[in-house]
Design an enzyme around this catalytic site. Structure first.
Site, PDB file in Angstrom:
ATOM      1  N   HIS A 122      -6.774  54.047 -30.022  1.00 24.35           N
ATOM      2  CA  HIS A 122      -8.123  54.007 -29.451  1.00 24.35           C
ATOM      3  C   HIS A 122      -9.036  53.198 -30.382  1.00 24.35           C
ATOM      4  O   HIS A 122      -8.886  53.246 -31.599  1.00 24.35           O
ATOM      5  CB  HIS A 122      -8.654  55.427 -29.273  1.00 24.35           C
ATOM      6  CG  HIS A 122      -9.940  55.456 -28.510  1.00 24.35           C
ATOM      7  ND1 HIS A 122     -11.148  55.216 -29.109  1.00 24.35           N
ATOM      8  CD2 HIS A 122     -10.189  55.643 -27.197  1.00 24.35           C
ATOM      9  CE1 HIS A 122     -12.100  55.271 -28.183  1.00 24.35           C
ATOM     10  NE2 HIS A 122     -11.546  55.532 -27.008  1.00 24.35           N
ATOM     11  N   ASN A 127     -10.617  61.466 -22.036  1.00 24.86           N
ATOM     12  CA  ASN A 127     -10.528  61.516 -23.498  1.00 24.86           C
ATOM     13  C   ASN A 127     -11.750  62.289 -23.979  1.00 24.86           C
ATOM     14  O   ASN A 127     -12.866  61.775 -23.929  1.00 24.86           O
ATOM     15  CB  ASN A 127     -10.525  60.075 -24.042  1.00 24.86           C
ATOM     16  CG  ASN A 127     -10.714  60.019 -25.543  1.00 24.86           C
ATOM     17  OD1 ASN A 127     -10.547  61.019 -26.241  1.00 24.86           O
ATOM     18  ND2 ASN A 127     -11.065  58.837 -26.039  1.00 24.86           N
ATOM     19  N   TRP A 128     -11.511  63.504 -24.419  1.00 23.85           N
ATOM     20  CA  TRP A 128     -12.641  64.356 -24.810  1.00 23.85           C
ATOM     21  C   TRP A 128     -13.174  64.032 -26.198  1.00 23.85           C
ATOM     22  O   TRP A 128     -14.172  64.609 -26.628  1.00 23.85           O
ATOM     23  CB  TRP A 128     -12.223  65.828 -24.752  1.00 23.85           C
ATOM     24  CG  TRP A 128     -12.204  66.380 -23.363  1.00 23.85           C
ATOM     25  CD1 TRP A 128     -12.475  65.717 -22.199  1.00 23.85           C
ATOM     26  CD2 TRP A 128     -11.898  67.734 -22.987  1.00 23.85           C
ATOM     27  NE1 TRP A 128     -12.362  66.563 -21.127  1.00 23.85           N
ATOM     28  CE2 TRP A 128     -12.004  67.805 -21.576  1.00 23.85           C
ATOM     29  CE3 TRP A 128     -11.537  68.878 -23.696  1.00 23.85           C
ATOM     30  CZ2 TRP A 128     -11.776  68.989 -20.876  1.00 23.85           C
ATOM     31  CZ3 TRP A 128     -11.308  70.048 -22.998  1.00 23.85           C
ATOM     32  CH2 TRP A 128     -11.432  70.108 -21.593  1.00 23.85           C
ATOM     33  N   LYS A 129     -12.508  63.166 -26.935  1.00 19.21           N
ATOM     34  CA  LYS A 129     -12.960  62.826 -28.290  1.00 19.21           C
ATOM     35  C   LYS A 129     -13.198  64.122 -29.086  1.00 19.21           C
ATOM     36  O   LYS A 129     -12.453  65.072 -28.913  1.00 19.21           O
ATOM     37  CB  LYS A 129     -14.204  61.924 -28.226  1.00 19.21           C
ATOM     38  CG  LYS A 129     -13.972  60.739 -27.285  1.00 19.21           C
ATOM     39  CD  LYS A 129     -14.995  59.667 -27.383  1.00 19.21           C
ATOM     40  CE  LYS A 129     -14.613  58.534 -26.412  1.00 19.21           C
ATOM     41  NZ  LYS A 129     -15.434  57.376 -26.547  1.00 19.21           N
ATOM     42  N   GLY A 189     -14.286  58.710 -21.195  1.00 21.91           N
ATOM     43  CA  GLY A 189     -14.775  59.521 -22.307  1.00 21.91           C
ATOM     44  C   GLY A 189     -15.842  60.495 -21.836  1.00 21.91           C
ATOM     45  O   GLY A 189     -15.544  61.534 -21.239  1.00 21.91           O
ATOM     46  N   GLY A 190     -17.096  60.135 -22.057  1.00 20.90           N
ATOM     47  CA  GLY A 190     -18.229  61.021 -21.790  1.00 20.90           C
ATOM     48  C   GLY A 190     -18.180  61.732 -20.442  1.00 20.90           C
ATOM     49  O   GLY A 190     -18.404  62.945 -20.357  1.00 20.90           O
ATOM     50  N   GLY A 218     -18.980  54.150 -24.443  1.00 22.62           N
ATOM     51  CA  GLY A 218     -20.083  55.039 -24.808  1.00 22.62           C
ATOM     52  C   GLY A 218     -21.428  54.360 -24.815  1.00 22.62           C
ATOM     53  O   GLY A 218     -22.407  54.889 -25.329  1.00 22.62           O
ATOM     54  N   GLU A 270      -9.794  48.694 -22.970  1.00 23.96           N
ATOM     55  CA  GLU A 270     -11.122  49.261 -23.223  1.00 23.96           C
ATOM     56  C   GLU A 270     -11.945  48.290 -24.049  1.00 23.96           C
ATOM     57  O   GLU A 270     -11.816  48.245 -25.281  1.00 23.96           O
ATOM     58  CB  GLU A 270     -11.002  50.584 -23.980  1.00 23.96           C
ATOM     59  CG  GLU A 270     -10.253  51.651 -23.212  1.00 23.96           C
ATOM     60  CD  GLU A 270     -10.651  53.046 -23.677  1.00 23.96           C
ATOM     61  OE1 GLU A 270     -11.074  53.840 -22.832  1.00 23.96           O
ATOM     62  OE2 GLU A 270     -10.571  53.329 -24.882  1.00 23.96           O
ATOM     63  N   SER A 322     -17.376  53.461 -20.279  1.00 20.97           N
ATOM     64  CA  SER A 322     -18.504  53.866 -19.427  1.00 20.97           C
ATOM     65  C   SER A 322     -18.130  54.008 -17.950  1.00 20.97           C
ATOM     66  O   SER A 322     -18.909  53.645 -17.075  1.00 20.97           O
ATOM     67  CB  SER A 322     -19.694  52.919 -19.614  1.00 20.97           C
ATOM     68  OG  SER A 322     -20.163  53.000 -20.957  1.00 20.97           O
ATOM     69  N   GLU A 379     -11.889  53.679 -31.466  1.00 21.18           N
ATOM     70  CA  GLU A 379     -12.550  54.465 -32.518  1.00 21.18           C
ATOM     71  C   GLU A 379     -11.597  54.718 -33.684  1.00 21.18           C
ATOM     72  O   GLU A 379     -12.017  54.801 -34.836  1.00 21.18           O
ATOM     73  CB  GLU A 379     -13.105  55.774 -31.929  1.00 21.18           C
ATOM     74  CG  GLU A 379     -14.345  55.495 -31.088  1.00 21.18           C
ATOM     75  CD  GLU A 379     -14.579  56.472 -29.952  1.00 21.18           C
ATOM     76  OE1 GLU A 379     -14.006  57.569 -29.953  1.00 21.18           O
ATOM     77  OE2 GLU A 379     -15.366  56.120 -29.051  1.00 21.18           O
TER      78      GLU A 379
HETATM   79  P1  PGA Z   1     -16.713  56.349 -22.476  1.00 27.36           P
HETATM   80  O1  PGA Z   1     -15.430  56.329 -23.427  1.00 27.36           O
HETATM   81  O2  PGA Z   1     -16.200  56.633 -21.076  1.00 27.36           O
HETATM   82  O3  PGA Z   1     -17.577  57.450 -23.000  1.00 27.36           O
HETATM   83  O4  PGA Z   1     -17.340  55.000 -22.562  1.00 27.36           O
HETATM   84  C1  PGA Z   1     -14.209  55.770 -23.027  1.00 27.36           C
HETATM   85  C2  PGA Z   1     -13.188  55.914 -24.130  1.00 27.36           C
HETATM   86  O5  PGA Z   1     -13.545  55.775 -25.304  1.00 27.36           O
HETATM   87  O6  PGA Z   1     -12.001  56.184 -23.868  1.00 27.36           O
END
Ligand code: PGA
Length: 249
Positions: free
Chosen positions: A95, A9-11, A234-235, A173, A167, A213, A97
């Site tokens: 998600h 997930n590149w956000k 994500g990251g 993050g 999640e 993470s 967020e």
């Molecule tokens: P993260 O994000 O790996 O940066 O913690 C995961 C996500 O939000 O899907």
């Protein structure tokens, strides 16, 4: 056997040129990775570049959200049929967020999931508890509510076509990963909800990914839990080497 899904997930990161550059590096690194499905979810503006760069590979491209109407006067929104026609196979729904900053609720998560299925996309529907909920021992109750008021209202046929991502919000993050045992417990609780609502066969079949993470150095102990059917990253999915080593755990 459930085939793992390794999803990135590149956000709100990368532009089209950076997307193309990522795929040039990433493609050869995962050319032999047939043990799993690979999905990358870039921002809408990079979908065309990602689809072009993933052509001829087994890498699926997904959007990060969708609106439930097919078209109309909804400035700023993007529909399932548009995402499908752009070459995507997948879409993230709900998600944390989106829930936290954009007022997503279990009800709108359900509407979006149904719209994704109607468009022929494979939704990856996200659930998870916040830190205060975990600390007060409410994790299972929160997951049960997110399930019952959301994806648990799908028909059995619809449910068979989704994947779930667990999640924990406090692990996203933050560098704080759930322990493999914590993740497995939550996955078992979710699978229990699925069993109660859709039966044993559906519970055995549904893929539940872990997200929060995930990094190259913890993916192996997470994936060693038989309850985990993949990861949502994500990251660490933004760098080709890092995401390839996660895919090839
Ligand atoms: P993260 O994000 O790996 O940066 O913690 C995961 C996500 O939000 O899907």
């Amino acid at each position: 056997m459930r085939k793992p899904i390794m999803a990135g997930n590149w956000k709100m990161y990368k532009n089209p040129a950076e997307t193309t550059a990522f795929f040039e590096k990433f493609r050869p690194l995962v050319a032999q990775s047939e043990h799993c499905e690979i999905v990358i979810c870039p921002p809408y503006t990079n979908i065309a570049a990602a689809v072009a760069a993933a052509q001829g590979t087994r890498i699926g491209i997904g959007a990060q959200d969708l609106y439930w109407a097919k078209e109309g006067a909804f400035t700023g929104e993007v529909s399932g049929p548009m995402i499908k026609a752009s070459g995507c196979s997948h879409v993230l729904v709900g998600h944390s967020e989106r829930r936290q900053y954009f007022d997503e609720t279990n009800e709108t998560v359900l509407q979006r999931t149904i719209a994704a299925l109607e468009a022929g996309l494979s939704p990856i529907v996200c659930v998870g508890e916040r830190l205060a909920e975990r600390e007060s021992g409410e994790t299972e109750a929160v997951l049960a509510l997110q399930f019952r008021a959301g994806i648990g209202l799908l028909s059995a046929d619809q449910f068979a076509r989704i994947a779930i991502a667990y999640e924990p919000v406090w692990a996203i993050g933050t560098g704080k990963t759930a322990t493999p045992e914590m993740a497995a417990d939550a996955h078992r609780a979710l699978r229990g909800q699925v069993r109660g609502r859709y039966g044993a066969e559906a519970a055995d079949a549904v893929r539940i990914l872990y997200g929060g993470s995930v990094k190259p150095d913890n993916v192996r102990i997470l994936m060693a839990q038989p309850e985990l059917d993949g990861v949502l990253v994500g990251g660490a999915s933004l760098d080709a080497n890092s995401f390839a080593s996660i895919v090839n755990f």
